[in-house]
Design an enzyme around this catalytic site. Structure first.
Site, short mmCIF file in Angstrom:
data_model
loop_
_atom_site.label_atom_id
_atom_site.label_comp_id
_atom_site.label_asym_id
_atom_site.label_seq_id
_atom_site.Cartn_x
_atom_site.Cartn_y
_atom_site.Cartn_z
N LYS A 116 87.46 54.60 101.74
CA LYS A 116 88.30 53.50 101.24
C LYS A 116 88.47 53.55 99.72
CE LYS A 116 88.43 52.42 105.49
NZ LYS A 116 89.62 52.78 106.28
N GLY A 165 86.57 45.36 107.47
CA GLY A 165 85.71 44.21 107.19
C GLY A 165 84.22 44.50 107.30
N LYS A 201 88.26 42.08 92.83
CA LYS A 201 88.44 40.63 92.71
C LYS A 201 88.54 40.07 94.13
CE LYS A 201 89.71 36.74 90.70
NZ LYS A 201 88.81 36.09 89.73
N HIS A 208 96.73 38.45 106.09
CA HIS A 208 96.65 39.87 106.41
C HIS A 208 98.01 40.26 107.00
CE1 HIS A 208 94.58 43.43 108.60
NE2 HIS A 208 95.86 43.50 108.85
N LYS A 237 90.87 40.79 115.41
CA LYS A 237 92.13 40.06 115.50
C LYS A 237 92.22 39.36 116.85
CE LYS A 237 94.22 43.47 112.49
NZ LYS A 237 94.86 44.80 112.45
N GLU A 288 93.95 48.89 103.14
CA GLU A 288 93.50 50.08 103.86
C GLU A 288 94.69 50.66 104.59
OE1 GLU A 288 90.39 49.10 106.65
OE2 GLU A 288 89.26 47.97 105.16
N ASN A 290 95.39 52.49 108.28
CA ASN A 290 94.86 52.88 109.59
C ASN A 290 95.67 54.06 110.10
OD1 ASN A 290 93.07 50.69 109.52
ND2 ASN A 290 94.70 49.34 110.21
N ARG A 292 96.04 55.55 113.00
CA ARG A 292 96.08 55.62 114.47
C ARG A 292 97.17 54.69 114.97
NH1 ARG A 292 92.17 51.84 112.86
NH2 ARG A 292 92.72 49.77 113.64
C1 MV4 Z 1 89.43 41.28 100.88
C2 MV4 Z 1 89.51 39.88 100.98
C3 MV4 Z 1 89.64 39.16 99.82
N1 MV4 Z 1 89.67 39.81 98.63
N2 MV4 Z 1 89.47 41.87 99.69
C4 MV4 Z 1 88.71 42.16 105.53
C5 MV4 Z 1 89.07 43.37 106.27
C6 MV4 Z 1 89.23 44.45 105.30
N3 MV4 Z 1 90.41 45.21 105.59
C7 MV4 Z 1 89.32 43.78 103.97
N4 MV4 Z 1 89.12 42.37 104.20
C8 MV4 Z 1 89.23 41.49 103.17
N5 MV4 Z 1 89.31 42.05 101.95
C9 MV4 Z 1 89.58 41.13 98.59
N6 MV4 Z 1 89.60 41.74 97.41
C10 MV4 Z 1 89.44 39.29 102.22
C11 MV4 Z 1 89.28 40.09 103.33
C12 MV4 Z 1 89.14 39.37 104.56
C13 MV4 Z 1 90.08 39.43 105.56
C14 MV4 Z 1 91.19 40.23 105.45
C15 MV4 Z 1 92.10 40.30 106.46
C16 MV4 Z 1 91.90 39.54 107.60
C17 MV4 Z 1 90.79 38.76 107.74
C18 MV4 Z 1 89.87 38.69 106.73
C19 MV4 Z 1 88.79 37.85 106.88
C20 MV4 Z 1 87.88 37.79 105.89
C21 MV4 Z 1 88.05 38.54 104.73
#
Ligand code: MV4
Length: 454
Positions: A116, A165, A201, A208, A237, A288, A290, A292
């Site tokens: 990542k 996550g 941050k 999302h 999800k 990120e 994915n 796939r």
């Molecule tokens: C974050 C974030 C807030 N700030 N990064 C969760 C999955 C992974 N792909 C990254 N994630 C997050 N990254 C920063 N800088 C909050 C999340 C996150 C989240 C993101 C998408 C869907 C659900 C989530 C639930 C908790 C935290």
């Protein structure tokens, strides 16, 4: 074109890939564990090979067994589905060495996006917006403290080998930083075998939103719009939809172009998804990629009318994509509810035998499942029983359609998340499109806020 494809997966996605193969006139090979002997993917494949005991590590993750199955059946390609080996650069590499086509991107792209921190660096270089933070892996506590201060609290620490996550820690003030940094490194080492951690941050309550892309071996890259996946619990999800309730044509064009540029920058081939975080001010950031086909690809298929799995196969065979960006038009609104074998209040898995299974139908309904009357939902694998998808002219119609489907869907013998989905469809915030990754917090403790209707 391929003559025979081995499907290295189980359940609904194995069937979904099989349907694409059948429509293209390609023979199929199923692989199965001892627990899946009586599964539909075994029944409907042209050939089936047992690859080991129930535990995934000995069967669906067993690369030598899968390669052997492909060799003995004479399969010329492997489709990995999602989960299991779908993002294994090792499988992709071994397929290359064995002259079996891996239906997905090349091993380099998989490896890059699996790291990542490296992926984020590649995106910065490509001019893709990323969340402010450390430029790469943070080596020690001292640097972590400095970068967190520069970034501004709260910050989030992420395992470079994590993703989805896993291996994340939020730090709200400097006094908590050192301890958390050490713990994050230790956790990352234990979970992924690599201690690398980076800092960003922390964005509070974002959405999302992910963009589906497709790229062929000739360098054509298109995007197929977004999916909003903010309704999650513990990074699983629950509901996905397209379009996002907050999407505008302008924002879709911008995010779509960014996603295409991200894919081009890494010479990506095949289907992929760029995950973005969208903040309350409408700024979006790469999170990120994915590499796939994803669980929720069906909502994109419903609004675009394109068969993403067929397209994956054609691309892997070296064919150019069957459409270009200007051919991609978005029609109506699609929603997917993941029906899991779980207690709808506690989310505790509920494996067992389904005694009575009734699926809704009618206009605008698509259900992807491998479940049936008398089938067993095994404790060995993930708990998804069915993907209930609806398509309507607009979001209101899609929600109404989903409600009537949930009302007549019967799954007896196990607990499922159907009642939870029914409550969410009635939720005023959901109906208004007020979504964020915090949405499910209200549904954790059942007594906090009573839902409109059970
Ligand atoms: C974050 C974030 C807030 N700030 N990064 C969760 C999955 C992974 N792909 C990254 N994630 C997050 N990254 C920063 N800088 C909050 C999340 C996150 C989240 C993101 C998408 C869907 C659900 C989530 C639930 C908790 C935290």
């Amino acid at each position: 074109m391929f003559k025979k494809i081995l499907i290295a997966n189980r359940g609904e996605i194995a069937l979904r890939v099989m349907w694409a193969c059948k429509e293209l006139g390609i023979k199929t090979v199923a692989v199965y564990s001892e627990a899946d002997r009586n599964s539909l993917h075994v029944r409907f494949a042209d050939q089936a090979v047992c690859i080991g005991p129930p535990r995934s590590i000995e069967s669906y993750l067993n690369i030598p067994a899968i390669i052997s199955a492909a060799e003995v059946t004479g399969a010329d390609a492997i489709h990995p589905g999602y989960g299991f080996l779908s993002e294994s650069s090792y499988l992709a590499e071994i397929c290359d060495a064995c002259k079996i086509k891996f239906i997905g991107p090349g091993p380099q792209a998989i490896r890059l996006m699996g790291d990542k921190s490296r992926a984020k660096k590649a995106m910065i270089k490509a001019g893709v917006p990323v969340i402010p933070g450390s430029p790469g892996v943070v080596e020690d506590e001292e640097k972590a403290t400095r970068i967190a201060k520069e970034t501004g609290y709260p910050v989030i620490m992420k395992a470079s080998a994590g993703g989805g996550g896993r291996g994340m820690r939020i730090v709200r003030e400097e006094s908590e930083l050192a301890n958390n940094f050490k713990a994050a490194q230790t956790e990352a080492q234990a979970a992924f075998g690599v201690p690398d951690v980076y800092i960003e941050k922390y964005v509070e309550g974002p959405r999302h939103i992910e963009i589906q892309i497709m790229a062929d071996a000739k360098g054509n890259v298109v995007h197929l719009g977004e999916r909003e996946c903010s309704i999650q619990r513990r990074h699983q999800k629950l509901i996905e939809e397209s379009p996002s309730p907050v999407m505008t044509e302008r924002l879709r064009r911008r995010m779509g172009r960014t996603a295409v540029e991200a894919a081009q920058a890494v010479e990506y081939v095949n289907a992929g998804t760029i995950e973005f975080l969208l903040d309350a001010s409408g700024n979006y950031y790469f999170m990120e990629m994915n590499t796939r086909i994803q669980v929720e690809h069906g909502v994109t298929e419903l609004v675009t009318g394109r068969d993403l799995v067929k397209e994956q196969i054609l691309i892997a065979a070296g064919e150019p994509m069957s459409f270009s960006q200007k051919d991609v038009v978005f029609n109506g609104h699609a929603i997917e509810c993941r029906v899991n074998a779980e207690d709808p209040k506690t989310f505790v898995p509920s494996p067992g035998t389904i005694h009575h299974f009734n699926l809704p139908g009618g206009p605008g309904v698509r259900i992807d499942t491998a479940a049936h009357d008398g089938c067993e939902i095994s404790p060995y694998y993930d708990s998804m029983v069915a993907k209930l998808m609806v398509h309507g002219r607009d979001r209101r119609e899609a929600i109404a359609r989903m409600r009537r489907c949930l009302d007549v869907m019967i799954v007896e013998g196990i607990k499922t998340t159907i009642p939870l989905h029914r409550r969410i469809m009635d939720d005023a915030d959901f109906q208004a499109g007020r979504l964020s990754t915090k949405f499910m917090e209200r549904y954790q403790e059942p007594k906090k806020k009573p839902p409109a209707q059970a």
